[in-house]
Design a protein around this motif. Sequence first.
Motif, short mmCIF file in Angstrom:
data_model
loop_
_atom_site.label_atom_id
_atom_site.label_comp_id
_atom_site.label_asym_id
_atom_site.label_seq_id
_atom_site.Cartn_x
_atom_site.Cartn_y
_atom_site.Cartn_z
N GLY A 114 36.97 45.99 46.60
CA GLY A 114 37.53 46.15 47.93
C GLY A 114 38.96 46.61 47.90
O GLY A 114 39.59 46.75 46.85
N THR A 115 39.52 46.82 49.11
CA THR A 115 40.87 47.32 49.22
C THR A 115 41.88 46.20 49.30
O THR A 115 43.07 46.45 49.37
N GLY A 116 41.48 44.95 49.28
CA GLY A 116 42.41 43.84 49.37
C GLY A 116 42.53 43.08 48.08
O GLY A 116 41.80 43.31 47.12
N ASP A 117 43.49 42.15 48.04
CA ASP A 117 43.71 41.30 46.88
C ASP A 117 42.66 40.19 46.85
O ASP A 117 42.54 39.44 47.81
N PRO A 118 41.90 40.04 45.76
CA PRO A 118 40.91 38.99 45.69
C PRO A 118 41.49 37.60 45.88
O PRO A 118 40.78 36.68 46.29
N ALA A 119 42.79 37.43 45.60
CA ALA A 119 43.41 36.12 45.77
C ALA A 119 43.45 35.70 47.23
O ALA A 119 43.62 34.52 47.54
N ARG A 120 43.27 36.67 48.15
CA ARG A 120 43.31 36.35 49.57
C ARG A 120 41.95 35.96 50.12
O ARG A 120 41.84 35.56 51.27
N SER A 121 40.90 36.11 49.35
CA SER A 121 39.56 35.88 49.87
C SER A 121 39.12 34.44 49.63
O SER A 121 39.54 33.80 48.68
N GLY A 122 38.26 33.94 50.52
CA GLY A 122 37.77 32.58 50.41
C GLY A 122 38.79 31.57 50.90
O GLY A 122 39.96 31.86 51.07
N MET A 182 40.82 34.35 56.28
CA MET A 182 42.15 34.52 56.86
C MET A 182 42.06 34.50 58.38
O MET A 182 42.88 33.86 59.06
N LEU A 183 41.07 35.18 58.93
CA LEU A 183 40.93 35.21 60.38
C LEU A 183 40.57 33.84 60.93
O LEU A 183 41.04 33.44 62.00
N ALA A 184 39.76 33.09 60.20
CA ALA A 184 39.43 31.73 60.62
C ALA A 184 40.69 30.87 60.65
O ALA A 184 40.90 30.07 61.58
#
Length: 263
Positions: free
Chosen positions: A13-21, A89-91
Amino acid sequence: MNDRSRKRGRTGGTGDPARSGRAGAEPFAAVEAATDWLLGYPFVFRALARRIRGGDVLVDYGCGPGTVADRAARVLGARVVGVDTSPEMLASARARESAVAEFHLVENGRATGLADGCADAVMCNHVIASLPDEQAVLGVLTEIRRLLRPGAPCVLLATDPACTGREYASLRIGEPGEVYGPGDELTVRLRRTDGSWQEVRNHGWPPGIYPELLEGAGFREVAQHHPTVEEAQSLADPELLRGRDWTAERERPPLVVTTALAV
């Protein structure tokens, strides 16, 4: 895409995996961001205030936990819409007591539920550095252009990889003594509110690449500015200014604000 980006051959993806979950979203909500609140966000808000009026639609592309979007809504009186690639993040953003009007998920490079030309302005803070190659950067800029009406402003905030290794109040960009080429992977250390440090995988995109990519995505009148501590005296929170000496920030400001208008 440059040769260096091709050779790395990164996928995903285009984002940093550290930001997911949830494990990624919760630490980002606790980032202190003192340097950003001194030399970044107040200057982004000033650039936007010159172009928009109360009630205008402002999209925060890459809103994360919504802290900056909330402040923008209160400072500018705009109808702020947050978008992000991370559902977690949205949650987190939705769970806050916030002045943000609504939130939308970015899926397959597109902000779902938002029509072409729906925005009077877009701000995009610290998103470009999370992108692995020029194609990904261009994809984000093209989607931002889709959201904007003609003549509307885009304001980008980013770290300058030329400031590598310096210890700023709330961040360090890359490792001391290292030199990073365009798109090279580097680690940014972010201070959290409890005094600990969080490491984030980023990419070193020098400000000089932005004008060509913005013009390729459908923007004009690109301008760039490195805010200084002296300029921040009239914009930043006085308590924040008094709370530190800002030695590194005075010696070499690490942030750059880029503005452009949609064609």
